[in-house]
Design an enzyme around this catalytic site. Structure first.
Site, PDB file in Angstrom:
ATOM      1  N   SER A 191       0.820  -1.197   0.000  1.00 10.49           N
ATOM      2  CA  SER A 191       0.000   0.000   0.000  1.00 10.49           C
ATOM      3  C   SER A 191       0.868   1.266   0.000  1.00 10.49           C
ATOM      4  O   SER A 191       1.597   1.505  -0.955  1.00 10.49           O
ATOM      5  CB  SER A 191      -0.951  -0.066   1.193  1.00 10.49           C
ATOM      6  OG  SER A 191      -1.889   0.953   1.108  1.00 10.49           O
ATOM      7  N   HIS A 393      -7.492  -5.394  -0.057  1.00 11.07           N
ATOM      8  CA  HIS A 393      -6.307  -4.639   0.348  1.00 11.07           C
ATOM      9  C   HIS A 393      -5.587  -5.265   1.550  1.00 11.07           C
ATOM     10  O   HIS A 393      -4.366  -5.364   1.582  1.00 11.07           O
ATOM     11  CB  HIS A 393      -6.746  -3.213   0.689  1.00 11.07           C
ATOM     12  CG  HIS A 393      -5.653  -2.204   0.592  1.00 11.07           C
ATOM     13  ND1 HIS A 393      -5.073  -1.860  -0.607  1.00 11.07           N
ATOM     14  CD2 HIS A 393      -5.027  -1.470   1.547  1.00 11.07           C
ATOM     15  CE1 HIS A 393      -4.135  -0.947  -0.384  1.00 11.07           C
ATOM     16  NE2 HIS A 393      -4.093  -0.692   0.906  1.00 11.07           N
TER      17      HIS A 393
END
Ligand SMILES: *[C@@H]1O[C@H](CO)[C@@H](O)[C@H](O)[C@H]1NC(C)=O
Ligand SMILES: *[C@@H]1O[C@H](CO)[C@@H](O)[C@H](O)[C@H]1NC(C)=O
Ligand SMILES: *[C@@H]1O[C@H](CO)[C@@H](O)[C@H](O)[C@H]1NC(C)=O
Ligand SMILES: *[C@@H]1O[C@H](CO)[C@@H](O)[C@H](O)[C@H]1NC(C)=O
Length: 424
Positions: A191, A393
């Site tokens: 990320s 995610h």
């Protein structure tokens, strides 16, 4: 994970309510608060909680804690598993790998799944010298050669500086400290750990020579199609220079807010009576079929780890502008800093290192279209689409099958690189 972002905003609001750092008699507040829990252990401060090094050592691995000074005076805390106690390979050639966490997170995130599944341990057991970075401002990196963390100037940075200064310093420090004459490293980012890589490698292209292979989990640069609904609704307010973003800038978010940290502590440490509450909350937040729930209480005890509000503002600017570019200070200051009204675009075309993009259909932060648009501009990239249509995610860190679908393939690519490019 979308929840992470919602969580960030809620905590962010909570932390804004807790704005009297110098004047507040903190000890008095803490003591009243602990009375609520009637917990004799509660005086353990979050500052003295177990570090990444303690957590690594608890699994029997050698572990080190380093303080690295950046060119602009920040001191970042970095952890290391120098070798594997199972291999006893301390005197052998051990290729360096640096792992960098995402927003809200810290070096604890990828060790949460333990030695059988966690990437840092698997890398150590595969013969690597493993380094776990922490961006400036998080719980392990609130430190500076001259600036106090109480001063807003300390918090004047976004992820640009984490890439440009912190990651650069970590790479150079690891190369030197390893002591085996290595000239380049493997990199893994999750990320924001990918954003900082793109920022560094495009702004200081000479660093590409120091990269063997780079693995971007949930790559974030272009954010046009990001589906996270909270970010989409905050973007129009905070993604531009205006009174909202001005008020919001240069702040420590989810900081040493001892109230928040101690709530987590009280709820989630394994020997706490309230652990069952912690587990219940987690079950509602996360899909127990996908995520390693055993690792979650430790996740709550170590997260959120703190950051600057400018990191969020910079992301919202990307989401609004559709560009991957430097921080937008507003027209006037942009002219001063960049000599142009708009901030310049990061020249990602100049990222010459071998970049592997690991991405997924169900990732609300790193949308597939955005990853593909970035891939089009990267000269030396390979796409790895996660097969599982539900992969999101957070799965890149905490999925139950992260070893099989992500960690082992990544290690294989690094080992193959080492085989065909033997330095020693
Ligand atoms: C802060 O709280 C402590 C502990 O309750 C007390 O001893 C001290 O006098 C307080 N200091 C101020 C400045 O109020
Ligand atoms: C800050 O950095 C110094 C110098 O490296 C180090 O000795 C100290 O332990 C660090 N403090 C914190 C709170 O990390
Ligand atoms: C889940 O996390 C626990 C705690 O760290 C660990 O012992 C276990 O091996 C992990 N399992 C999987 C499948 O990741
Ligand atoms: C990319 O690298 C080339 C060659 O070194 C250089 O001329 C160019 O200015 C760089 N692009 C940007 C946008 O910095």
């Amino acid at each position: 994970m979308q929840n992470q972002f919602v969580f960030a905003i809620i905590l962010l609001l909570t932390s804004l309510a807790d704005v009297q750092p110098a004047a507040l008699n903190k000890s008095a507040v803490d003591i009243d608060f602990f009375k609520l829990y009637d917990n004799p252990e509660a005086h353990i401060s979050p500052q003295r909680r177990r570090t990444t090094a303690d957590r690594i050592a608890a699994h029997g691995y050698p572990s080190e804690h380093h303080h690295i000074v950046t060119e602009d005076g920040y001191i970042v805390g970095v952890f290391r598993i120098p070798y594997s106690h199972k291999l006893q390979n301390q005197n052998e050639y051990r290729p360096i790998v640096l792992i960098q966490h995402g927003l809200l997170s810290c070096s604890d995130i990828l060790i949460l799944c333990g030695p059988d599944d966690g990437l840092p341990f698997l890398l150590a057991d595969a013969g690597f010298d493993v380094w776990l970075g922490n961006g400036r401002g998080n719980a392990y990196s609130r430190n500076h050669t001259s600036r106090s963390t109480l001063h807003p100037y300390f918090w004047k940075f976004s992820w640009h500086e984490i890439g440009y200064y912190d990651i650069a310093a970590m790479i150079d420090y690891a190369l030197e400290t390893n002591g085996q004459g290595q000239k380049s490293i493997h990199y893994v980012g999750h990320s924001q750990g990918t954003t900082v890589f793109f920022a560094l490698m495009s702004s200081r292209p000479e660093y590409n020579e120091k990269i063997k292979t780079a693995h971007m989990f949930a790559p974030i640069a272009i954010m046009t199609n990001m589906r996270n609904s909270l970010a989409r609704s905050a973007g129009p307010y905070l993604g531009h220079q205006n009174i909202y973003s001005l008020l919001f800038s240069n702040q420590e978010l989810i900081p040493h807010n001892s109230i928040i940290m101690n709530i987590f502590f009280n709820l989630c440490e394994p020997d706490q009576q309230l652990r069952v509450v912690c587990e219940n909350v987690l079950e509602k937040l996360y899909d127990a079929d996908r995520v390693n729930m055993t690792a979650m209480p430790d996740g709550m005890a170590t997260h959120p780890a703190g950051f600057s509000s400018n990191q969020i503002l910079h992301y919202l600017q990307e989401q609004q502008s559709g560009h991957f570019r430097l921080y937008d200070y507003g027209t006037k200051k942009n002219l001063e800093v960049y000599k142009s009204e708009q901030p310049p675009e990061y020249p990602v075309e100049n990222i010459s290192s071998e970049v592997h993009l690991w991405y997924a259909d169900n990732d609300l932060m790193a949308a597939v279209e955005d990853v593909l648009a970035l891939a089009d501009r990267l000269p030396n990239t390979e796409l790895h689409h996660m097969e599982d249509p539900m992969w999101d995610h957070g799965d890149f860190a905490l999925n139950k099958e992260v070893r099989k679908y992500l960690n082992e393939p990544v290690i294989t690519i690094m080992m193959e690189f080492e085989e065909s490019n033997k330095e020693l």
